[in-house]
Write an enzyme that holds these catalytic residues in place. Sequence first.
Site, PDB file in Angstrom:
ATOM      1  N   ASP A   1      -1.736  -0.883   5.891  1.00  0.00           N
ATOM      2  CA  ASP A   1      -1.719  -0.418   7.257  1.00  0.00           C
ATOM      3  C   ASP A   1      -3.438  -0.268   7.567  1.00  0.00           C
ATOM      4  OD1 ASP A   1      -1.959   1.822   5.434  1.00  0.00           O
ATOM      5  OD2 ASP A   1      -1.927   3.001   7.207  1.00  0.00           O
TER       6      ASP A   1
ATOM      7  N   ASP B   1      -0.077   5.050   1.169  1.00  0.00           N
ATOM      8  CA  ASP B   1      -0.078   6.060   2.413  1.00  0.00           C
ATOM      9  C   ASP B   1       0.020   4.984   3.612  1.00  0.00           C
ATOM     10  OD1 ASP B   1      -0.972   8.797   0.926  1.00  0.00           O
ATOM     11  OD2 ASP B   1      -1.852   7.092  -0.266  1.00  0.00           O
TER      12      ASP B   1
ATOM     13  N   ASP C   1       0.673  -1.275  -0.181  1.00  0.00           N
ATOM     14  CA  ASP C   1       0.195  -0.151   0.021  1.00  0.00           C
ATOM     15  C   ASP C   1       0.781   1.332   0.157  1.00  0.00           C
ATOM     16  OD1 ASP C   1      -2.335   1.749   0.365  1.00  0.00           O
ATOM     17  OD2 ASP C   1      -1.672   1.806   2.658  1.00  0.00           O
TER      18      ASP C   1
END
Length: 219
Positions: free
Chosen positions: A171, A14, A12
């Site tokens: 996250d 960000d 991922d």
Amino acid sequence: MNELRTRGVLFDLDGTLADTAPDLGGALNRLRSESGLPELPPEVLRPHTSAGARGLIGAGFGITPDDERYAALASRFLTIYETALCVQTRLFEGMGEVLTRLELASLPWGVVTNKAARFTLPLMRELGLHERASSIVSGDSVPVPKPDPAGLILAAEEMEVDPARCIYVGDDLRDIDAGRAAGMRTVTAAFGYLGSGTHYRDWGADHIIHHPLELLTLL
């Protein structure tokens, strides 16, 4: 590195590959200033960063996308952000070494994000990663973004790696759900933003890491 299982790694963007919260939070605070509101501290905005405009506008203005004010605020927020994509954004500490080690081991790596391509591609170029990544899949690269697995499957195809031989690191719960649906091994980046709601230990990821360099022990 364990030679047996992993043939590719996807991240991922960000909150996993890069700490984009300072610039996204800065754009939100500029929007609040335009609306006559005081700035919010970074620690208030940081957990909402992975949810993009929806999360940050929700945190900054207390509204959801079904509010009649949302569309205009979101449009203005994205315009502000686009002018300052990579002012304070940096790779997380240790992530640069992780990418170098992957490349030295001839393991392709890529990015699958829900961020639109108009932001993803310039940001990857600013970070010096655009030419190094074997695949960059944005939220508008596929018909349905994460938690749908389409983006992860597309990235695996572009890297020419069986999804079952890929690791996906994220996250947010939607990252873990997408990775699982794609048949990939999943890793929660506990150093990231983690959002709100269900605790990350309850997401059901195969592994949890608290520093990027811990990923190297899983390969």
